[in-house]
Design a protein around this motif. Structure first.
Motif, PDB file in Angstrom:
ATOM      1  N   PRO A 129       0.791  -1.299  -0.125  1.00 54.69           N
ATOM      2  CA  PRO A 129       0.171   0.122  -0.070  1.00 54.69           C
ATOM      3  C   PRO A 129       0.934   1.200   0.082  1.00 54.69           C
ATOM      4  CG  PRO A 129      -0.593  -1.577   1.616  1.00 54.69           C
ATOM      5  CD  PRO A 129       0.472  -2.181   1.063  1.00 54.69           C
ATOM      6  N   LYS A 130       0.607   2.159  -0.870  1.00 58.52           N
ATOM      7  CA  LYS A 130       1.396   3.342  -0.936  1.00 58.52           C
ATOM      8  C   LYS A 130       1.145   4.264   0.036  1.00 58.52           C
ATOM      9  CE  LYS A 130       0.895   3.588  -6.013  1.00 58.52           C
ATOM     10  NZ  LYS A 130       0.590   4.593  -7.118  1.00 58.52           N
ATOM     11  N   LYS A 131       0.072   4.318   0.925  1.00 63.30           N
ATOM     12  CA  LYS A 131      -0.041   5.020   2.157  1.00 63.30           C
ATOM     13  C   LYS A 131       0.873   4.460   3.176  1.00 63.30           C
ATOM     14  CE  LYS A 131      -4.355   6.071   3.667  1.00 63.30           C
ATOM     15  NZ  LYS A 131      -4.281   7.560   4.113  1.00 63.30           N
ATOM     16  N   LEU A 132       1.223   3.343   3.128  1.00 66.70           N
ATOM     17  CA  LEU A 132       2.245   2.747   4.244  1.00 66.70           C
ATOM     18  C   LEU A 132       3.796   3.107   3.877  1.00 66.70           C
ATOM     19  CD1 LEU A 132       0.618  -0.356   5.517  1.00 66.70           C
ATOM     20  CD2 LEU A 132       0.303   2.015   6.356  1.00 66.70           C
ATOM     21  N   MET A 133       3.965   3.082   2.462  1.00 67.76           N
ATOM     22  CA  MET A 133       5.227   3.114   2.051  1.00 67.76           C
ATOM     23  C   MET A 133       5.682   4.394   2.061  1.00 67.76           C
ATOM     24  SD  MET A 133       5.958  -0.043   1.864  1.00 67.76           S
ATOM     25  CE  MET A 133       7.649   0.333   0.993  1.00 67.76           C
ATOM     26  N   LYS A 134       4.857   5.485   2.200  1.00 65.40           N
ATOM     27  CA  LYS A 134       5.352   6.679   2.086  1.00 65.40           C
ATOM     28  C   LYS A 134       5.782   7.090   3.574  1.00 65.40           C
ATOM     29  CE  LYS A 134       0.748   8.937   2.828  1.00 65.40           C
ATOM     30  NZ  LYS A 134      -0.090  10.130   2.426  1.00 65.40           N
ATOM     31  N   CYS A 135       5.307   6.477   4.649  1.00 63.20           N
ATOM     32  CA  CYS A 135       5.718   6.732   5.867  1.00 63.20           C
ATOM     33  C   CYS A 135       7.073   5.994   6.437  1.00 63.20           C
ATOM     34  CB  CYS A 135       4.633   5.915   6.775  1.00 63.20           C
ATOM     35  SG  CYS A 135       3.136   6.646   6.730  1.00 63.20           S
ATOM     36  N   GLY A 136       8.117   7.055   6.303  1.00 61.04           N
ATOM     37  CA  GLY A 136       9.528   6.614   6.648  1.00 61.04           C
ATOM     38  C   GLY A 136       9.710   6.555   8.324  1.00 61.04           C
ATOM     39  N   THR A 137       8.760   6.971   9.131  1.00 61.17           N
ATOM     40  CA  THR A 137       9.157   7.071  10.436  1.00 61.17           C
ATOM     41  C   THR A 137       8.027   6.489  11.043  1.00 61.17           C
ATOM     42  OG1 THR A 137       8.172   9.043  10.884  1.00 61.17           O
ATOM     43  CG2 THR A 137      10.720   9.040  10.259  1.00 61.17           C
ATOM     44  N   LEU A 138       7.985   6.137  12.483  1.00 63.46           N
ATOM     45  CA  LEU A 138       6.991   5.612  13.040  1.00 63.46           C
ATOM     46  C   LEU A 138       5.974   6.808  13.580  1.00 63.46           C
ATOM     47  CD1 LEU A 138       5.679   3.234  14.723  1.00 63.46           C
ATOM     48  CD2 LEU A 138       7.259   3.834  16.624  1.00 63.46           C
ATOM     49  N   ASP A 139       6.671   7.854  13.838  1.00 64.34           N
ATOM     50  CA  ASP A 139       5.628   9.016  13.931  1.00 64.34           C
ATOM     51  C   ASP A 139       4.653   9.101  12.834  1.00 64.34           C
ATOM     52  OD1 ASP A 139       6.734   9.515  16.517  1.00 64.34           O
ATOM     53  OD2 ASP A 139       8.146  11.214  15.748  1.00 64.34           O
ATOM     54  N   ARG A 140       5.244   9.179  11.714  1.00 65.45           N
ATOM     55  CA  ARG A 140       4.511   9.213  10.396  1.00 65.45           C
ATOM     56  C   ARG A 140       3.030   8.173  10.498  1.00 65.45           C
ATOM     57  NH1 ARG A 140       1.963  13.230   7.788  1.00 65.45           N
ATOM     58  NH2 ARG A 140       1.339  12.608   5.766  1.00 65.45           N
ATOM     59  N   LEU A 141       3.755   6.885  10.738  1.00 67.30           N
ATOM     60  CA  LEU A 141       2.668   5.658  10.678  1.00 67.30           C
ATOM     61  C   LEU A 141       1.516   6.160  11.743  1.00 67.30           C
ATOM     62  CD1 LEU A 141       4.349   2.471  10.562  1.00 67.30           C
ATOM     63  CD2 LEU A 141       2.526   3.422   8.967  1.00 67.30           C
ATOM     64  N   VAL A 142       2.077   6.679  12.848  1.00 66.37           N
ATOM     65  CA  VAL A 142       0.950   7.001  14.120  1.00 66.37           C
ATOM     66  C   VAL A 142       0.201   7.989  13.849  1.00 66.37           C
ATOM     67  CG1 VAL A 142       0.871   8.049  16.512  1.00 66.37           C
ATOM     68  CG2 VAL A 142       2.519   6.168  16.068  1.00 66.37           C
ATOM     69  N   HIS A 143       0.650   9.109  13.196  1.00 67.85           N
ATOM     70  CA  HIS A 143      -0.269  10.102  12.437  1.00 67.85           C
ATOM     71  C   HIS A 143      -1.313   9.630  11.543  1.00 67.85           C
ATOM     72  CE1 HIS A 143      -1.252  14.055  10.719  1.00 67.85           C
ATOM     73  NE2 HIS A 143      -1.207  13.452   9.651  1.00 67.85           N
ATOM     74  N   GLU A 144      -0.929   8.740  10.716  1.00 63.68           N
ATOM     75  CA  GLU A 144      -1.916   8.186   9.664  1.00 63.68           C
ATOM     76  C   GLU A 144      -2.870   7.326  10.313  1.00 63.68           C
ATOM     77  OE1 GLU A 144      -2.403   8.747   6.462  1.00 63.68           O
ATOM     78  OE2 GLU A 144      -0.716   9.858   6.022  1.00 63.68           O
ATOM     79  N   ALA A 145      -2.415   6.532  11.439  1.00 57.24           N
ATOM     80  CA  ALA A 145      -3.240   5.775  12.063  1.00 57.24           C
ATOM     81  C   ALA A 145      -4.372   6.466  12.989  1.00 57.24           C
ATOM     82  CB  ALA A 145      -2.676   4.776  13.107  1.00 57.24           C
ATOM     83  N   THR A 146      -3.977   7.490  13.473  1.00 61.52           N
ATOM     84  CA  THR A 146      -4.593   8.521  14.389  1.00 61.52           C
ATOM     85  C   THR A 146      -5.498   9.131  13.312  1.00 61.52           C
ATOM     86  OG1 THR A 146      -2.984   8.699  15.830  1.00 61.52           O
ATOM     87  CG2 THR A 146      -4.954  10.562  15.830  1.00 61.52           C
ATOM     88  N   LYS A 147      -5.229   9.634  12.166  1.00 63.59           N
ATOM     89  CA  LYS A 147      -6.274  10.029  11.239  1.00 63.59           C
ATOM     90  C   LYS A 147      -7.256   8.928  10.867  1.00 63.59           C
ATOM     91  CE  LYS A 147      -4.554  11.228   7.603  1.00 63.59           C
ATOM     92  NZ  LYS A 147      -3.771  12.066   6.204  1.00 63.59           N
ATOM     93  N   GLY A 148      -6.737   7.816  10.727  1.00 62.80           N
ATOM     94  CA  GLY A 148      -7.529   6.660  10.009  1.00 62.80           C
ATOM     95  C   GLY A 148      -8.664   6.393  10.994  1.00 62.80           C
ATOM     96  N   LEU A 149      -8.315   6.453  12.205  1.00 64.37           N
ATOM     97  CA  LEU A 149      -9.114   5.581  13.277  1.00 64.37           C
ATOM     98  C   LEU A 149     -10.208   6.799  13.955  1.00 64.37           C
ATOM     99  CD1 LEU A 149      -6.707   3.802  15.410  1.00 64.37           C
ATOM    100  CD2 LEU A 149      -8.683   2.701  13.979  1.00 64.37           C
ATOM    101  N   ARG A 150      -9.995   8.109  13.625  1.00 59.90           N
ATOM    102  CA  ARG A 150     -10.883   9.132  14.423  1.00 59.90           C
ATOM    103  C   ARG A 150     -12.279   9.110  13.808  1.00 59.90           C
ATOM    104  NH1 ARG A 150      -7.876  13.554  13.231  1.00 59.90           N
ATOM    105  NH2 ARG A 150      -6.587  13.043  14.991  1.00 59.90           N
ATOM    106  N   GLN A 151     -12.419   9.195  12.615  1.00 62.59           N
ATOM    107  CA  GLN A 151     -13.921   9.268  11.960  1.00 62.59           C
ATOM    108  C   GLN A 151     -14.697   7.755  12.343  1.00 62.59           C
ATOM    109  OE1 GLN A 151     -13.964  10.408   8.038  1.00 62.59           O
ATOM    110  NE2 GLN A 151     -16.123  10.371   7.958  1.00 62.59           N
ATOM    111  N   ARG A 152     -14.040   6.904  12.019  1.00 66.66           N
ATOM    112  CA  ARG A 152     -14.629   5.377  12.501  1.00 66.66           C
ATOM    113  C   ARG A 152     -15.254   5.562  13.747  1.00 66.66           C
ATOM    114  NH1 ARG A 152     -14.072   0.406  14.172  1.00 66.66           N
ATOM    115  NH2 ARG A 152     -14.696  -1.239  12.696  1.00 66.66           N
ATOM    116  N   ASN A 153     -14.395   5.616  14.829  1.00 67.86           N
ATOM    117  CA  ASN A 153     -14.549   5.594  16.150  1.00 67.86           C
ATOM    118  C   ASN A 153     -15.826   6.496  16.620  1.00 67.86           C
ATOM    119  OD1 ASN A 153     -12.909   3.371  16.431  1.00 67.86           O
ATOM    120  ND2 ASN A 153     -11.048   4.677  17.135  1.00 67.86           N
ATOM    121  N   ALA A 154     -15.686   7.729  16.209  1.00 65.32           N
ATOM    122  CA  ALA A 154     -16.794   8.380  16.587  1.00 65.32           C
ATOM    123  C   ALA A 154     -18.039   8.398  16.115  1.00 65.32           C
ATOM    124  CB  ALA A 154     -16.656   9.798  15.908  1.00 65.32           C
TER     125      ALA A 154
END
Length: 294
Positions: A129-154
């Motif tokens: 997945p391109k979304k994951l491969m563009k993440c070169g650091t753990l911080d960037r992965l966490v940012h994407e995860a937080t963004k992805g989970l926020r709307q679904r959980n609400a």
């Protein structure tokens, strides 16, 4: 095969990381390829950078006056098994430093696969997945995860309404706060949605029928969730706040009283222990008084 996967020690490194993630096989299998091209890739890159500085020793990351020194070369003087020893040690250290972020990212993957998110189909030439491969650091992965989970959980939290048999009062923690035990799948779904972590994704459902496991939620005076606990056979296995963060010190203080009353112990003190969650140790220091409903 991607460049980072071609090293002869890479398979042992990944297996060690997967073991330390400590995710049930039926939960891990659908997301394993996502873990390997993201968390495992970043974990591998972190250690390659460390090896470039010193392949034998590393220090605890962060701003420390006297950082702790760790040997990470696998003790070659012990002979056979050096590679396995090396990566078992490194995976354990990496997870001790980054476990909260790693589990948060894994939660996102479980949700994405369950919901069939479109980004899973947007792949690069290697099938990742391109979304994951563009993440070169753990911080960037966490940012994407937080963004992805926020709307679904609400949305999920708004749709769930619990009945009287979904939860059970365990203890009055003081200052209007309570500890409740979750007894139903609906209760777990709501807790996971509100707290932005994986307790509601199905992996914990079998524990509802296990008398040796308690799935608990700390509630504020308005009944909102502040933290989630998993207690197995009298040992606190996990104690997590919103988004798998460390609970606030005030919440830890409240829960420590209940832990003392019920005799719950640190997960790391159980027989044949493996470190899991430092939060379990933090709440067992200097427990205050708590009241228990008979």
């Amino acid at each position: 095969m991607a460049k980072w996967q071609s090293h002869p020690e890479y398979p042992a490194a990944v297996l060690a990381l997967l073991a330390e993630l400590d995710i049930a096989d039926r939960v891990l299998l659908p997301i394993r390829s996502l873990v390997e091209c993201s968390l495992a890739r970043i974990y591998w890159a972190d250690w390659r950078r460390s090896d470039a500085r010193d392949p034998k020793w590393t220090t605890t990351p962060g701003d420390h006056d006297e950082p702790e020194l760790h040997r990470v070369d696998g003790w070659p003087e012990f002979g056979v098994g050096r590679v396995e020893r090396k990566w078992s040690r490194r995976a354990r250290l990496w997870m001790s430093w980054h476990s909260i972020d790693a589990w948060h990212v894994a939660d996102w993957f479980v949700n994405a696969v369950s919901d069939g998110d479109e980004w899973l189909l947007n792949l690069d030439a290697s099938g990742h997945p391109k979304k994951l491969m563009k993440c070169g650091t753990l911080d960037r992965l966490v940012h994407e995860a937080t963004k992805g989970l926020r709307q679904r959980n609400a949305q999920a939290a708004r749709e769930l309404v619990l009945g009287p048999n979904d939860e059970h009062f365990v203890a009055d923690l003081g200052a209007g706060h309570t500890l409740v035990r979750m007894l139903s799948i609906a209760a777990l779904r709501r807790e996971g949605a509100l707290m932005h972590h994986c307790i509601g994704l199905g992996g914990y459902d079998p524990f509802l029928d296990d008398p040796n496991v308690l799935l608990l939620s700390v509630r504020d005076p308005d009944g909102d969730s502040l933290a989630t606990l998993e207690v197995q056979s009298g040992y606190i296995r996990q104690f997590r706040g919103r988004g798998n963060s460390e609970p606030a010190p005030a919440v830890m203080d409240l829960v420590s009283g209940a832990a003392h009353v019920h005799g719950w112990q640190d997960w790391r003190d159980r027989p044949r222990s493996r470190d899991r969650d430092p939060g379990s140790a933090a709440i067992l220091r200097d427990p205050p008084h708590t009241r228990r409903r008979e």
